[in-house]
Design a protein around this motif. Structure first.
Motif, short mmCIF file in Angstrom:
data_model
loop_
_atom_site.label_atom_id
_atom_site.label_comp_id
_atom_site.label_asym_id
_atom_site.label_seq_id
_atom_site.Cartn_x
_atom_site.Cartn_y
_atom_site.Cartn_z
N LEU B 166 39.91 1.78 12.34
CA LEU B 166 39.85 1.61 13.79
C LEU B 166 40.63 2.72 14.51
O LEU B 166 40.18 3.25 15.52
N GLU B 167 41.77 3.07 13.93
CA GLU B 167 42.57 4.13 14.54
C GLU B 167 41.78 5.44 14.61
O GLU B 167 41.74 6.12 15.62
N ARG B 168 41.11 5.73 13.48
CA ARG B 168 40.33 6.97 13.42
C ARG B 168 39.17 6.92 14.43
O ARG B 168 38.90 7.89 15.12
N LEU B 169 38.51 5.77 14.49
CA LEU B 169 37.38 5.65 15.43
C LEU B 169 37.86 5.83 16.87
O LEU B 169 37.21 6.51 17.67
N ASP B 186 35.07 -3.90 16.41
CA ASP B 186 34.95 -4.97 15.41
C ASP B 186 33.58 -4.94 14.73
O ASP B 186 33.48 -5.09 13.51
N ALA B 187 32.55 -4.76 15.56
CA ALA B 187 31.20 -4.77 15.00
C ALA B 187 31.00 -3.61 14.02
O ALA B 187 30.39 -3.77 12.96
N ILE B 188 31.56 -2.45 14.38
CA ILE B 188 31.43 -1.30 13.46
C ILE B 188 32.16 -1.61 12.15
O ILE B 188 31.66 -1.36 11.06
N SER B 192 30.68 -1.55 8.37
CA SER B 192 31.04 -0.42 7.50
C SER B 192 32.15 -0.79 6.52
O SER B 192 32.30 -0.15 5.49
N GLN B 193 32.93 -1.80 6.83
CA GLN B 193 34.11 -2.13 6.04
C GLN B 193 34.90 -0.85 5.80
O GLN B 193 35.19 -0.14 6.75
N GLY B 194 35.25 -0.55 4.56
CA GLY B 194 36.10 0.61 4.33
C GLY B 194 35.37 1.93 4.19
O GLY B 194 35.93 2.89 3.66
N ASP B 195 34.10 1.99 4.63
CA ASP B 195 33.32 3.23 4.50
C ASP B 195 33.40 4.02 5.81
O ASP B 195 32.69 3.74 6.76
N LEU B 196 34.28 5.00 5.83
CA LEU B 196 34.55 5.71 7.08
C LEU B 196 33.36 6.57 7.52
O LEU B 196 33.09 6.72 8.71
N THR B 214 29.56 -1.04 23.04
CA THR B 214 29.93 -2.45 22.93
C THR B 214 29.34 -3.01 21.65
O THR B 214 28.59 -2.34 20.94
N GLU B 215 29.67 -4.27 21.39
CA GLU B 215 29.11 -4.96 20.24
C GLU B 215 27.58 -4.88 20.25
O GLU B 215 26.95 -4.56 19.24
#
Lengths: 408, 323
Positions: B166-169, B186-188, B192-196, B214-215
């Protein structure tokens, strides 16, 4: 209309019969002698390969000389006493239709099997002895030993395979009458392929011209395809409609069976033949899938003894599916996979080129690009085409190239 | 400034910029300090920084000459082990540029090589070990043969944790002047979980779709990137309509150009989704997993994508109809 052109354009006069001038001359001389009441030999044996005009000449002569034509296939004569009587009557009685004379044609005398029916040939000899009218026999191969006695009693007239130029000109005149525009090159190619057989050439022409006003060289490719396809249709039927799994194996004895092609054909047509039984479809596909694995292993490891398992799985294995529905006639189709692959070939090549350009700069494989990056680029393009084009430019891909792979 | 893919634009250039993976980064920095390196094996799920780490390592080892000292190969794209060996041979023949006495060969997606090819690779690694170091990259360590594993220092990359993603995004969104809501983030993450890499791709596509991410916008993107044919195909098979399912399969294989394995993975994901699972009796779930696994095995064995997947769809149709 669907009258076969070989019938529609059968020559009406002797001079319209294509080629074989010597044979025509000999035949006319023989016929004239007959009609003048002094036959030399009472029967003529016209021989030569198929499609060289033997039957056509007899038909044309009958029409031109106003003779009643009585036609029978020689191998039918022995089977039917009625037919035999009919021919006998025709040979010995006057014409029923008030025509001045008759001509009797017995086709394919080399089709008679002397072992199965010793009486057949004897009967024809008896016909020759007793006929009051010209009797014409035809054969592809007159040198068969069994026909020796028959040969001695007949005037032999030889028909040679027709030249390419003659066939081409017949095809051209048919095209003209049918109002079809066709390149000389195309006609010549058809003629070459038919090896002197005019009937085959006309049939081919009708097949490729079906529903068209113009024939091109591409249509001709289809003809070659068609011939191969026809064989495959039969082979697929032999597997999918086999009376027992063992019967399906018989396709393996065909010379030069293209088994990789057969797998694609089977894959295409299993669901058509075995519907609605999901059990049969699943079983057949499982066997095919295993055949595929064995074939790949054989290729990969050079262990060609594995090929036998692959071949038996794709025939016996497929045909031993459980719960097969009763056989019904279904029309088989050419494998869609091959069609789709060739239709999308250009598209896939461009996509591959784009993907590998992106792959190099993004340090991933082209497969990853196609799966994980291109879909996003398509979304961006949909929302903002300019932006997407800017992005692809950074990978040295021209917007035009990129647009070529956008899905409609 | 010209536009490009954000995954490239925001790829870290130095080990310090790397997102998360602190332990890995710390040890790689030691190698740089000593200018010595064992063979490396980077393993972990997609989008966790394996390739980026290899490239950062090269930059810091070789400085300005880094491009001259690395050979990047992708096992999935090279045509067979022979081509790979030839390229390695040609490359290893030349001397490294600069003060580091070896060159670095980065072999990505190494776990896509067959074990025979890996054996051949092992010999090649030994042959050129004086002048080169290998950095193999793979999703699974277990798919790399033991003899290669034992010659490599193995680095395991973990999925990047939520906060770091999230920080990176947020950082990228800010740099690109893109507004993103909390539910959008959150939706992203959910997808993606841990796939940056995936997370950043979703963000970039979503920002092209709307001014505020948005979501809803994120879901719109996701709806577009997953071919609807996958779900349709699975549903048709479950309804027993094999022929229609096969048509969808062909769209996926030939017009989307997906590989057989990728299609299989999406079938698996779809079948395992709660919505589909809840509709089938328990015993069938295990049977379907077995069928899909078996198909995976057969495709890996070299089977024809279409025939193998058709066989799977036919069996799913049969199972679903109680056969």
């Amino acid at each position: 209309m669907s009258i076969p052109w070989v019938e529609k354009y059968r020559p009406a006069r002797i001079q319209d019969v294509a080629g074989n001038d010597e044979a025509k001359k000999a035949f006319v001389a023989w016929l004239n002698k007959w009609l003048a009441g002094k036959p030399g030999k009472k029967a003529a044996l016209l021989y030569g390969p198929p499609g060289t005009g033997k039957t056509s000449l007899v038909h044309a002569a009958a029409r031109q000389y106003d003779l009643e034509l009585l036609e029978a296939n020689a191998s039918d004569v022995r089977n039917s006493a009625a037919l035999e009587r009919r021919i006998w009557r025709a040979l010995t009685e006057s014409s029923l239709f008030g025509k001045r004379a008759k001509i009797i044609l017995l086709d394919e005398v080399d089709g008679i099997n002397p072992r199965e029916d010793a009486g057949g040939l004897a009967m024809i000899l008896k016909f020759i002895e007793n006929t009051r009218y010209p009797l014409v026999l035809t054969a592809n191969d007159p040198w068969d030993p069994k026909l020796r006695t028959l040969r001695d009693k007949c005037l032999l007239i030889r028909f040679k395979p027709l030249g390419i130029r003659i066939i081409t000109s017949v095809l051209a005149s048919i095209c003209k009458k049918e109002g079809i525009f066709c390149d000389y090159q195309v006609l010549r190619a058809i003629a070459e392929k038919c090896k002197g057989d005019l009937r085959a050439a006309i049939n081919d022409l009708q097949a490729i011209a079906f529903g068209k006003k113009r024939i091109t060289l591409e249509d001709l490719d289809m003809l070659g395809y068609r011939a191969k396809q026809a064989d495959m249709f039969e082979i697929v039927r032999m597997v999918l409609a086999a009376r027992s799994p063992e019967h399906a194996r018989s396709v393996l004895s065909l010379p030069s069976l293209d088994y990789e092609m057969l797998m694609q054909w089977l894959s295409e047509n299993i669901p058509h033949q075995y519907a609605p039984s999901l059990q049969a479809i699943a079983d057949a596909y499982d066997a095919l899938s295993l055949a595929d694995i064995f074939l790949q292993r054989a290729k990969r490891t050079n262990e060609w003894s594995l090929l036998s398992y692959a071949l038996n799985l794709m025939t016996v294995g497929v045909a031993s599916a459980r719960d097969k529905p009763k056989f019904r006639f279904v029309k088989y189709s050419f494998p869609q996979k091959i069609r789709l692959l060739s239709q999308t070939k250009k598209y896939r090549e461009i996509r591959k080129r784009i993907a590998s350009a992106i792959a190099r700069k993004c340090h991933v494989s082209t497969r990853t690009v196609i799966r994980d990056i291109l879909p996003f680029l398509f979304v961006i393009y949909e929302a903002d085409a300019k932006l997407a084009e800017e992005i692809v430019k950074s990978f040295d891909i021209s917007p035009k190239t990129f647009r070529a792979i956008i899905k409609q | 400034m010209s536009e490009t893919l954000w995954i490239e634009k925001y790829r870290p250039k130095t080990l310090d910029e790397m997102i998360d993976q602190e332990e890995v980064v710390a040890r790689l920095k030691d190698f740089v300090k000593e200018k010595s390196l064992p063979h490396l094996l980077f393993a972990g799920p997609p989008g966790t920084g394996k390739t980026t780490a290899a490239l950062c390592l090269a930059r810091e080892l070789y400085g300005e000459h880094w491009r001259d000292n690395i050979l990047e190969l992708n096992a999935s794209d090279e045509r067979g082990i022979d081509v790979i060996r030839r390229r390695i041979k040609d490359y290893a023949r030349t001397m490294p540029v600069g003060e580091v006495p070896f060159k670095l060969i980065i072999l990505d997606e190494a776990d896509n090589m067959t074990s025979d090819a890996q054996q051949a690779l092992r010999r090649t690694m030994e042959l050129y070990s004086r002048s080169t170091r290998f950095c193999l990259i793979a999703n699974y360590v277990s798919k790399i043969i033991e003899p290669i594993q034992s010659r490599c220092a193995i680095f395991r990359f973990q999925p990047i944790p939520r906060e770091a993603v999230l920080e990176r995004l947020k950082f990228i969104a800010e740099s690109e002047n893109v507004k993103i809501t909390e539910d959008g983030l959150d939706a992203i993450w959910e997808e993606s979980q841990g796939d940056l890499r995936k997370a950043i791709n979703i963000l970039q596509a979503a920002s092209a779709l709307d001014e505020v991410v948005t979501e809803d916008v994120v879901y719109k993107v996701l709806g577009k990137i997953t071919p609807s044919e996958v779900r349709e195909m699975v549903n048709l098979a479950l309804q027993g309509d094999f022929l229609k399912a096969r048509e969808k399969l062909r769209v996926l294989l030939y017009s989307y150009g997906l590989s057989g394995l990728d299609v299989l993975k999406s079938i698996y994901r779809e079948v395992m989704s709660p919505k589909v699972l809840s509709q089938m009796p328990n015993h069938m779930q295990a049977e379907l997993i077995e069928l899909i696994g078996e198909t995976n095995f057969r495709i890996v064995e070299g089977g024809d994508d279409e025939i193998q997947l058709c066989a799977l769809l036919a069996k799913i149709a049969l199972k679903a109809k109680g056969g």
